[in-house]
Design an enzyme around this catalytic site. Structure first.
Site, short mmCIF file in Angstrom:
data_model
loop_
_atom_site.label_atom_id
_atom_site.label_comp_id
_atom_site.label_asym_id
_atom_site.label_seq_id
_atom_site.Cartn_x
_atom_site.Cartn_y
_atom_site.Cartn_z
CG HIS A 105 -4.44 -1.09 -0.83
ND1 HIS A 105 -5.00 0.16 -0.83
CD2 HIS A 105 -3.90 -1.27 0.40
CE1 HIS A 105 -4.80 0.74 0.35
NE2 HIS A 105 -4.13 -0.11 1.11
CE LYS A 111 -7.33 0.03 2.88
NZ LYS A 111 -6.55 -0.97 3.57
CB SER A 149 -0.94 -0.01 1.21
OG SER A 149 -0.18 -0.11 2.40
C1 LIG Z 1 -6.30 -1.30 4.99
C2 LIG Z 1 -5.54 -2.56 5.12
C3 LIG Z 1 -5.80 -3.46 6.16
C4 LIG Z 1 -6.76 -3.14 7.26
O1 LIG Z 1 -8.07 -3.17 6.81
P1 LIG Z 1 -9.22 -2.69 7.80
O2 LIG Z 1 -10.42 -3.41 7.33
O3 LIG Z 1 -9.29 -1.20 7.66
O4 LIG Z 1 -8.81 -3.08 9.18
C5 LIG Z 1 -5.14 -4.67 6.17
N1 LIG Z 1 -4.25 -4.98 5.20
C6 LIG Z 1 -3.94 -4.12 4.21
C7 LIG Z 1 -2.95 -4.51 3.17
C8 LIG Z 1 -4.57 -2.88 4.14
O5 LIG Z 1 -4.25 -2.03 3.17
#
Ligand SMILES: *Cc1c(COP(=O)(O)O)cnc(C)c1O
Length: 395
Positions: free
Chosen positions: A213, A242, A185
């Site tokens: 992502h 997301k 990310s």
């Molecule tokens: C955003 C993200 C998370 C966490 O996700 P949430 O549902 O917000 O806890 C975990 N792993 C990756 C790679 C992320 O980008």
């Protein structure tokens, strides 16, 4: 007295963070998340949300959330196994599994919890986990909580991965799991899933991919990086926070016995509340939208291409790739923060990333594209970047 000195200690730590230019500050958005937001009464273009398909304020999700509240109430007031499972939760788990081409899925309050609860029940001290060095914090924490032996390979370095797998095998590991983000990310780099798949097959390893992502916009119909790479993985984790609407919630998808055991043993599942019906109902609607959203995916990647080429032409230093995460490399944290402020003054909301989320000296502005940004929005933002970049000496 101890209380006072503790508070003084914390204040000194905070002062140190401030002095290093590493203090993060939160801006208050008035109204909904979207490509355009309002901050302190000013309209701004938002280039830093994980709102890839622009669904965070989609009226179809809002009405699905309302309908689910009308039919299923507001809260669950229970973990899943006591009395916190509605028909909606099971429907969403089945829908996610089906969408990802997996046997089963299990919901968590967040993907942070999914990753945090994944490893400990599945792998013991006879086993080994091989983890990419840039994996998300939640994978790192989840691995720490398991008793498995830990091996780390340099980000994206497939020779190092194979060496670590061999080391784990030489150490007599029973089961070996390779764990990776599908997309890293901070950089927008994709994991090399084809090569990971080859290595996993050659050495009889399990594969785990965190596709936060990617799910919703990469691969055919948004099925993520395994679909994009044309491989199958054993376990996929992801988020509802997301591209799939941006609310909250996480999941693990995988083989039946994996999910069955996680329901019995995953601590964040056993000891944390069930997702609220509004989120679950809207997530079901989001998956229907996403599956059919080739137009939004095309707009997203068109925007990413326009944005990358515009920034490059303006003289900014980008990391290569095609992903809608587009980091503008700046160097030191104060300079990245100055660029972010200069952009904010021009109506463009971005976020500076610096230590500890990226290495020292690699501070950056991580821009992210969104299917709802128009070509005109991007031209406006490019003008702001050129001015702000010159003003702060970045270009
Ligand atoms: C955003 C993200 C998370 C966490 O996700 P949430 O549902 O917000 O806890 C975990 N792993 C990756 C790679 C992320 O980008």
């Amino acid at each position: 007295m101890a209380e006072i000195s503790f508070a003084e200690h914390l204040k000194a730590t905070l002062a140190g963070i401030e002095a290093e230019g590493l203090m993060k500050r939160e801006r208050l958005i008035e109204g909904a998340q979207g490509a355009r937001v309002s901050v302190a009464g000013r309209p701004m273009l938002n280039l830093c949300a994980n709102n890839y398909l622009g669904l965070a304020d989609d009226p179809r999700l809002i009405s699905a959330a309302k309908a689910a509240m009308d039919s299923h109430g507001y809260g669950m007031a229970s973990v899943r196994f006591i009395c916190g499972t509605q028909d909606l939760h099971r429907a969403l788990e089945a829908r996610i599994a089906d969408f990802l081409g997996m046997e089963e899925a299990i919901l968590f309050a967040a993907c942070f919890d999914a990753n945090g609860g994944l490893f400990e029940p599945l792998l013991g001290e006879e086993d080994a986990i091989i983890s990419d060095s840039l994996n998300h914090a939640s994978i790192i924490d989840g691995i720490r909580l398991s008793k498995a032996r830990r091996f780390r390979f340099r980000n994206g370095d497939m020779e190092d991965l194979e060496a670590q797998v061999r080391a784990a095998r030489a150490g007599g590991a029973r089961f070996v799991m390779i764990a990776t983000d599908g997309v890293f990310s901070m950089d927008g780099y994709l994991a090399n899933l084809r090569e990971i798949d080859r290595i996993a097959r050659a050495h009889d390893c399990l594969t785990m991919v965190d596709d936060c992502h990617a799910t919703g916009f990469m691969g055919s119909q948004g099925r993520g990086t395994p679909a994009h790479a044309g491989v199958r993985v054993d376990i996929l984790t992801g988020t509802l926070g997301k591209a799939l609407g941006g609310a909250l919630g996480g999941y693990i998808a995988g083989p039946g016995p994996v999910i069955d055991l996680l329901r019995q043993r995953a601590r964040p599942y056993l000891f944390s509340n069930a997702l609220p019906p509004a989120v679950v109902g809207a997530a079901l609607a989001a998956l229907d939208i996403v599956e059919a959203a080739d137009d939004l995916r095309a707009a997203l990647f068109r925007n990413a291409a326009q944005w990358r080429s515009g920034l490059t032409a303006a003289g900014f230093d980008l990391l290569p790739g095609a992903h809608p995460i587009i980091p503008v490399m700046v160097g030191e944290a104060p300079k990245a923060q100055a660029l972010a402020r200069a952009l904010e003054a021009r109506g463009v909301m971005v976020s500076a990333f610096f230590h500890p989320v990226v290495p020292h000296g690699q501070a950056r502005i991580r821009t992210q594209m969104n299917a709802r940004l128009t070509p005109e929005d991007l031209e406006l933002a490019l003008g702001a970047f050129a001015e702000a970049g010159r003003e702060t000496g970045v270009i």
